[in-house]
Write a protein that holds these residues in place. Sequence first.
Motif, PDB file in Angstrom:
ATOM      1  N   VAL A   8      59.884  16.375  10.755  1.00 18.09           N
ATOM      2  CA  VAL A   8      60.996  17.121  11.345  1.00 18.09           C
ATOM      3  C   VAL A   8      60.873  17.120  12.863  1.00 18.09           C
ATOM      4  N   GLU A   9      59.659  17.312  13.353  1.00 14.15           N
ATOM      5  CA  GLU A   9      59.427  17.321  14.799  1.00 14.15           C
ATOM      6  C   GLU A   9      59.835  15.993  15.435  1.00 14.15           C
ATOM      7  N   GLU A  10      59.458  14.887  14.793  1.00 16.34           N
ATOM      8  CA  GLU A  10      59.832  13.564  15.293  1.00 16.34           C
ATOM      9  C   GLU A  10      61.341  13.349  15.239  1.00 16.34           C
ATOM     10  N   ALA A  11      61.972  13.810  14.140  1.00 13.21           N
ATOM     11  CA  ALA A  11      63.424  13.666  13.984  1.00 13.21           C
ATOM     12  C   ALA A  11      64.176  14.439  15.063  1.00 13.21           C
ATOM     13  N   VAL A  12      63.675  15.639  15.372  1.00 12.37           N
ATOM     14  CA  VAL A  12      64.297  16.467  16.403  1.00 12.37           C
ATOM     15  C   VAL A  12      64.219  15.779  17.762  1.00 12.37           C
ATOM     16  N   LYS A  13      63.066  15.167  18.050  1.00 13.62           N
ATOM     17  CA  LYS A  13      62.901  14.455  19.321  1.00 13.62           C
ATOM     18  C   LYS A  13      63.865  13.275  19.418  1.00 13.62           C
ATOM     19  N   LYS A  14      63.953  12.498  18.322  1.00  9.49           N
ATOM     20  CA  LYS A  14      64.836  11.333  18.314  1.00  9.49           C
ATOM     21  C   LYS A  14      66.307  11.741  18.390  1.00  9.49           C
ATOM     22  N   ALA A  15      66.627  12.913  17.871  1.00  6.68           N
ATOM     23  CA  ALA A  15      68.017  13.391  17.860  1.00  6.68           C
ATOM     24  C   ALA A  15      68.520  13.734  19.252  1.00  6.68           C
ATOM     25  N   GLY A  16      67.604  13.942  20.180  1.00  9.63           N
ATOM     26  CA  GLY A  16      68.007  14.250  21.548  1.00  9.63           C
ATOM     27  C   GLY A  16      68.527  15.659  21.744  1.00  9.63           C
ATOM     28  N   LEU A  17      68.180  16.547  20.832  1.00  9.25           N
ATOM     29  CA  LEU A  17      68.623  17.929  20.946  1.00  9.25           C
ATOM     30  C   LEU A  17      67.708  18.707  21.885  1.00  9.25           C
ATOM     31  N   ARG A  18      68.245  19.791  22.427  1.00  4.70           N
ATOM     32  CA  ARG A  18      67.460  20.624  23.353  1.00  4.70           C
ATOM     33  C   ARG A  18      66.541  21.529  22.537  1.00  4.70           C
ATOM     34  N   VAL A  19      65.229  21.392  22.733  1.00  2.00           N
ATOM     35  CA  VAL A  19      64.251  22.094  21.917  1.00  2.00           C
ATOM     36  C   VAL A  19      63.317  22.949  22.774  1.00  2.00           C
ATOM     37  N   ILE A  20      63.024  24.160  22.284  1.00  2.00           N
ATOM     38  CA  ILE A  20      62.061  25.047  22.932  1.00  2.00           C
ATOM     39  C   ILE A  20      61.029  25.464  21.880  1.00  2.00           C
ATOM     40  N   GLU A  54      77.342  27.727  17.952  1.00  2.77           N
ATOM     41  CA  GLU A  54      78.404  28.696  18.211  1.00  2.77           C
ATOM     42  C   GLU A  54      79.073  29.154  16.924  1.00  2.77           C
ATOM     43  N   ASN A  55      78.991  28.325  15.883  1.00  2.00           N
ATOM     44  CA  ASN A  55      79.570  28.652  14.584  1.00  2.00           C
ATOM     45  C   ASN A  55      78.842  27.820  13.526  1.00  2.00           C
ATOM     46  N   PRO A  56      79.098  28.050  12.231  1.00  2.00           N
ATOM     47  CA  PRO A  56      78.376  27.303  11.184  1.00  2.00           C
ATOM     48  C   PRO A  56      78.565  25.798  11.256  1.00  2.00           C
ATOM     49  N   TRP A  57      79.736  25.355  11.677  1.00  2.00           N
ATOM     50  CA  TRP A  57      80.000  23.915  11.754  1.00  2.00           C
ATOM     51  C   TRP A  57      79.179  23.279  12.869  1.00  2.00           C
ATOM     52  N   ASP A  58      78.977  24.005  13.944  1.00  2.00           N
ATOM     53  CA  ASP A  58      78.146  23.531  15.044  1.00  2.00           C
ATOM     54  C   ASP A  58      76.696  23.385  14.566  1.00  2.00           C
ATOM     55  N   VAL A  59      76.243  24.346  13.768  1.00  2.00           N
ATOM     56  CA  VAL A  59      74.891  24.292  13.214  1.00  2.00           C
ATOM     57  C   VAL A  59      74.740  23.086  12.282  1.00  2.00           C
ATOM     58  N   ILE A  60      75.697  22.879  11.393  1.00  2.00           N
ATOM     59  CA  ILE A  60      75.632  21.751  10.464  1.00  2.00           C
ATOM     60  C   ILE A  60      75.659  20.419  11.212  1.00  2.00           C
ATOM     61  N   ARG A  61      76.454  20.348  12.266  1.00  2.00           N
ATOM     62  CA  ARG A  61      76.515  19.113  13.063  1.00  2.00           C
ATOM     63  C   ARG A  61      75.129  18.761  13.600  1.00  2.00           C
ATOM     64  N   LYS A  62      74.428  19.751  14.151  1.00  2.00           N
ATOM     65  CA  LYS A  62      73.094  19.517  14.703  1.00  2.00           C
ATOM     66  C   LYS A  62      72.095  19.191  13.596  1.00  2.00           C
ATOM     67  N   LEU A  63      72.250  19.859  12.452  1.00  2.00           N
ATOM     68  CA  LEU A  63      71.367  19.603  11.322  1.00  2.00           C
ATOM     69  C   LEU A  63      71.526  18.167  10.828  1.00  2.00           C
ATOM     70  N   ARG A  64      72.755  17.688  10.803  1.00  2.00           N
ATOM     71  CA  ARG A  64      73.032  16.320  10.359  1.00  2.00           C
ATOM     72  C   ARG A  64      72.411  15.297  11.313  1.00  2.00           C
ATOM     73  N   VAL A  65      72.409  15.618  12.601  1.00  2.00           N
ATOM     74  CA  VAL A  65      71.805  14.706  13.570  1.00  2.00           C
ATOM     75  C   VAL A  65      70.299  14.590  13.303  1.00  2.00           C
ATOM     76  N   VAL A  66      69.662  15.742  12.992  1.00  2.00           N
ATOM     77  CA  VAL A  66      68.227  15.726  12.674  1.00  2.00           C
ATOM     78  C   VAL A  66      67.983  14.938  11.388  1.00  2.00           C
ATOM     79  N   GLU A  67      68.800  15.176  10.367  1.00  4.29           N
ATOM     80  CA  GLU A  67      68.638  14.496   9.081  1.00  4.29           C
ATOM     81  C   GLU A  67      68.749  12.979   9.230  1.00  4.29           C
ATOM     82  N   LYS A  68      69.532  12.553  10.172  1.00  4.04           N
ATOM     83  CA  LYS A  68      69.742  11.120  10.391  1.00  4.04           C
ATOM     84  C   LYS A  68      68.427  10.394  10.679  1.00  4.04           C
ATOM     85  N   TYR A  69      67.471  11.110  11.272  1.00  6.69           N
ATOM     86  CA  TYR A  69      66.209  10.470  11.662  1.00  6.69           C
ATOM     87  C   TYR A  69      65.051  10.804  10.707  1.00  6.69           C
ATOM     88  N   LEU A  70      65.344  11.437   9.592  1.00  5.11           N
ATOM     89  CA  LEU A  70      64.298  11.724   8.594  1.00  5.11           C
ATOM     90  C   LEU A  70      64.107  10.564   7.644  1.00  5.11           C
TER      91      LEU A  70
END
Length: 296
Positions: free
Chosen positions: A223-235, A280-296
């Motif tokens: 998951v950590e690697e997928a998040v990095k590849k997704a280019g999302l802002r992580v803290i 900002e809303n559930p669809w925004d969350v799912i969009r980001k989740l899908r980006v992470v899943e893409k790299y799993l």
Amino acid sequence: MKTPTTFWAEVILPAIRAKVAKILSSEGFSQMKIAKELGVTQAMVSKYLSKYNPPEILNQIMEEIDTLAVLVAEMIKNDTKKEEIIKTIERSFLKFLSDEKFCRAYEMYSGISGKVCKDIITSSERKEVIDELTKALEILLKDEKFARLIPEIRSNFAYSISNPRDLNDVAAVPGRITVIKDKPYAMPPEFGASKHTAKLLIKISRYNPKIRSVINIRFGKDVEEAVKKAGLRVIYLPRNLKSIEEVENEIAKIFGMGEPDIVIDPGRHGVEPCVYVFGENPWDVIRKLRVVEKYL
């Protein structure tokens, strides 16, 4: 009884129609054509153009009325479908309900406290929150990859009303999202169904009211690697946090300094690591989740 909808129908809409009629007339529309577009008689259009003056109680919201009238007139000039024009006007009613100036004008019109307007819009927003979270959850439960992202402590998916103040202002999944026969399963969302994710969104709203939805998923190297590849802002949270309350407070402070997509809690003795995906809303969350899943 003089309700806000009565005020809208008897006072606001005539003011909007009158303004639209004047705009269209200045653009060369005949009274017959204007009457057809507005759904009124030609005699009423003539009255709008020659005799109508908005009542004084509308003085404080005439700017908003004029803005909506200009928009409606433009839509008519561009041959926009009537269904779309109607939806625009009805959505505007909900926006007016949340405007204090509209509430004061309604109070002058009816003699009833303008607070009722806010109560109505809150009820409407709560229904919208449940509807949107339910739809998003249905999509999530059909996602085959999501089952592999549910942690041992299980996942929850939450969405709050604007500016939540207590647990009952946040909708979430009762009993959390679990796995049955390798597939994610969840009960329908309810308000007050989650303590942790609700507190998170409440505390974050004090720093960034735009962030109203969150889901938690498992942490792992993949998951950590997928998040990095997704280019999302992580803290990453520090490891020295000792309680759930400290975790919530730390995440809220993070949103006071920026707007991460994901916050990772690396865990500590006796506490499972966790990944929080915010939006900002559930669809925004799912969009980001899908980006992470893409790299799993």
